[in-house]
Design an enzyme around this catalytic site. Structure first.
Site, mmCIF file in Angstrom:
data_model
loop_
_atom_site.group_PDB
_atom_site.id
_atom_site.type_symbol
_atom_site.label_atom_id
_atom_site.label_comp_id
_atom_site.label_asym_id
_atom_site.label_seq_id
_atom_site.Cartn_x
_atom_site.Cartn_y
_atom_site.Cartn_z
ATOM 1 N N ALA A 70 -97.251 -17.856 92.570
ATOM 2 C CA ALA A 70 -96.517 -18.257 91.365
ATOM 3 C C ALA A 70 -95.020 -18.383 91.585
ATOM 4 O O ALA A 70 -94.322 -18.987 90.775
ATOM 5 C CB ALA A 70 -96.786 -17.269 90.234
ATOM 6 N N MET A 90 -97.568 -32.121 91.315
ATOM 7 C CA MET A 90 -98.762 -31.346 91.654
ATOM 8 C C MET A 90 -99.013 -30.264 90.615
ATOM 9 O O MET A 90 -100.163 -29.988 90.259
ATOM 10 C CB MET A 90 -98.608 -30.726 93.043
ATOM 11 C CG MET A 90 -99.847 -30.008 93.552
ATOM 12 S SD MET A 90 -101.279 -31.103 93.796
ATOM 13 C CE MET A 90 -102.418 -30.445 92.579
ATOM 14 N N GLY A 103 -93.576 -19.968 94.060
ATOM 15 C CA GLY A 103 -93.269 -21.128 94.882
ATOM 16 C C GLY A 103 -92.923 -22.376 94.108
ATOM 17 O O GLY A 103 -92.850 -22.382 92.877
ATOM 18 N N GLY A 104 -92.739 -23.455 94.856
ATOM 19 C CA GLY A 104 -92.329 -24.718 94.259
ATOM 20 C C GLY A 104 -93.344 -25.310 93.310
ATOM 21 O O GLY A 104 -92.978 -25.958 92.326
ATOM 22 N N ILE A 105 -94.626 -25.134 93.587
ATOM 23 C CA ILE A 105 -95.674 -25.555 92.657
ATOM 24 C C ILE A 105 -95.932 -24.467 91.636
ATOM 25 O O ILE A 105 -96.096 -24.722 90.446
ATOM 26 C CB ILE A 105 -96.980 -25.890 93.405
ATOM 27 C CG1 ILE A 105 -96.774 -27.065 94.355
ATOM 28 C CG2 ILE A 105 -98.110 -26.198 92.420
ATOM 29 C CD1 ILE A 105 -97.959 -27.331 95.269
ATOM 30 N N ARG A 115 -94.983 -29.013 102.965
ATOM 31 C CA ARG A 115 -94.774 -29.954 104.077
ATOM 32 C C ARG A 115 -93.301 -30.285 104.227
ATOM 33 O O ARG A 115 -92.540 -30.259 103.275
ATOM 34 C CB ARG A 115 -95.553 -31.254 103.818
ATOM 35 C CG ARG A 115 -97.018 -31.139 104.079
ATOM 36 C CD ARG A 115 -97.640 -32.511 104.220
ATOM 37 N NE ARG A 115 -97.521 -33.310 103.005
ATOM 38 C CZ ARG A 115 -97.581 -34.631 102.999
ATOM 39 N NH1 ARG A 115 -97.709 -35.294 104.134
ATOM 40 N NH2 ARG A 115 -97.505 -35.301 101.871
ATOM 41 N N HIS A 124 -108.300 -35.272 99.968
ATOM 42 C CA HIS A 124 -106.948 -35.113 99.419
ATOM 43 C C HIS A 124 -105.891 -35.170 100.524
ATOM 44 O O HIS A 124 -104.987 -34.354 100.576
ATOM 45 C CB HIS A 124 -106.850 -33.792 98.653
ATOM 46 C CG HIS A 124 -105.536 -33.602 97.928
ATOM 47 N ND1 HIS A 124 -105.043 -34.512 97.022
ATOM 48 C CD2 HIS A 124 -104.608 -32.612 97.997
ATOM 49 C CE1 HIS A 124 -103.877 -34.084 96.556
ATOM 50 N NE2 HIS A 124 -103.587 -32.929 97.147
ATOM 51 N N ASP A 166 -104.077 -37.329 92.934
ATOM 52 C CA ASP A 166 -104.368 -38.652 93.498
ATOM 53 C C ASP A 166 -104.678 -39.657 92.390
ATOM 54 O O ASP A 166 -104.256 -40.819 92.464
ATOM 55 C CB ASP A 166 -105.536 -38.563 94.480
ATOM 56 C CG ASP A 166 -105.246 -37.610 95.624
ATOM 57 O OD1 ASP A 166 -104.097 -37.588 96.097
ATOM 58 O OD2 ASP A 166 -106.152 -36.863 96.032
ATOM 59 N N ILE A 208 -105.326 -25.463 95.438
ATOM 60 C CA ILE A 208 -104.266 -26.463 95.501
ATOM 61 C C ILE A 208 -103.619 -26.452 96.885
ATOM 62 O O ILE A 208 -103.139 -27.475 97.364
ATOM 63 C CB ILE A 208 -103.212 -26.199 94.409
ATOM 64 C CG1 ILE A 208 -103.833 -26.400 93.014
ATOM 65 C CG2 ILE A 208 -101.986 -27.075 94.581
ATOM 66 C CD1 ILE A 208 -102.933 -25.972 91.867
#
Length: 343
Positions: A34, A253, A36-38, A108, A204, A177, A144
């Protein structure tokens, strides 16, 4: 038509509907990663959802701060943040959870493929899956963390090793997607993206992502079609490059993950005809060694109720599917092998 309704009902625009449904019973949703960036925007979107009555946020660091922040949002759900040695750790975070979203992992960077992330994220997902299997084995698990093509099989193998695997409740979230495919076609056709719901199947990452325009009321030709397919398949690279190494697709995302969670909650609370794309255990290509595949899935109170067939495709789309199936086989085998060699 059902698929289109399912996609529009939640995040066609949060501002238009603002999660107008009300929670019908207590529902605990946990986010692992929780901080993180997402995880942060995902936690915010889940706080806005009245179907969520208890929001549980876990990370190795930062989750209590995120919880304190989003807890001020004026919706009724309670929010608690957990760290390994704080507030009871991951056991307290997961106890009683009906849905667990796992965005944990490293993002990434430019030039890095999803598979480059494999060794680090595989270990993270394996360990979190162990905790889920021990503490909330009946929860719906929404993976995810990339590479999803491999992390879903990793999660499945962990659950199998503990004797609690339920294929109807394990999902790889491929909603982004469809979101991208729908937005990109709307830019080409000058349509309302909220009214688009392009069918996307496969996996994905890269060439495993197969948009089926022929099933979606649109047609493109030549270079325009090739460019569209490449943009859908490698749309994440646009974000990685635009952020200049500072991150990957996090906001979009998070939106896609929250949309899938909302659909799962609607189905769990009795709504019929809820359909979303998801990377799940599937019979469609099992004879080719591809145990997991993403197609439209009808959701119900127990998770997967029906896996939709691919349907009629063009010759060009069939070639894309063949490539995707070949790559997915290797991705899946890689995940299964990882758990066997690194239990």
């Amino acid at each position: 038509m059902l698929a289109r309704q399912a996609s529009k009902s939640v995040f066609g625009a949060v501002s238009r509907r603002a999660f107008s449904a009300s929670a019908s019973h207590a529902t605990k949703v946990a986010v692992l990663g929780a901080g993180g960036g997402i995880g942060q925007p995902l936690s915010l979107l889940l706080k806005l959802n009245p179907r969520v009555t208890e929001l549980s946020l876990f990370d190795i660091r930062g989750a209590p701060g995120v919880a304190a922040d989003v807890s001020h949002v004026n919706t009724k759900s309670t929010v608690t943040g957990y760290e390994p040695e704080k507030n009871g750790g991951i056991e307290a975070a997961l106890k009683g959870a009906e849905i667990v979203l796992i965005p944990a992992g490293v993002p990434r960077k430019p030039g890095m493929t999803r598979d480059d992330l494999f060794n680090t994220n595989a270990s993270i997902v394996r360990d979190l899956a162990k905790s889920c299997a021990d503490i909330c084995p009946d929860a719906a698990i929404l993976v995810i963390a990339n590479p999803v093509n491999s992390t879903v099989p990793i999660t499945a193998e962990v659950f199998k090793s503990k004797g609690v695997y339920n294929p109807r409740k394990l999902f790889g979230v491929t909603t982004l997607d469809v979101v991208r495919a729908s937005r990109f076609i709307s830019q080409l056709k000058s349509t309302d993206p909220a009214n688009e719901n392009i069918v996307v199947i496969g996996g994905h990452s890269g060439e495993t992502i197969v948009p089926l325009l022929s099933q979606s009321g649109h047609s493109l030709d030549g270079q325009e079609l090739a460019d569209y397919i490449k943009r859908v398949q490698f749309g994440g690279d646009e974000v990685v490059q635009a952020k200049g190494g500072a991150g990957s697709a996090t906001l979009s995302m998070a939106m896609a993950g929250a949309r899938f969670a909302e659909s799962l909650l609607k189905a769990a609370q009795g709504e019929k005809g809820v359909i979303e794309p998801a990377y799940v255990e599937s019979p469609l290509f099992k004879d080719q060694g591809v145990t997991y595949f993403s197609t439209n899935v009808e959701l119900g109170p127990n998770g997967v109720e029906k896996i939709h067939p691919i349907g009629k495709v063009t010759e060009g789309e069939q070639k894309l599917i063949d490539v995707a199936v070949g790559q997915l086989k290797g991705n899946i085998e890689k995940g299964v092998k990882f758990v066997k060699e690194n239990p």
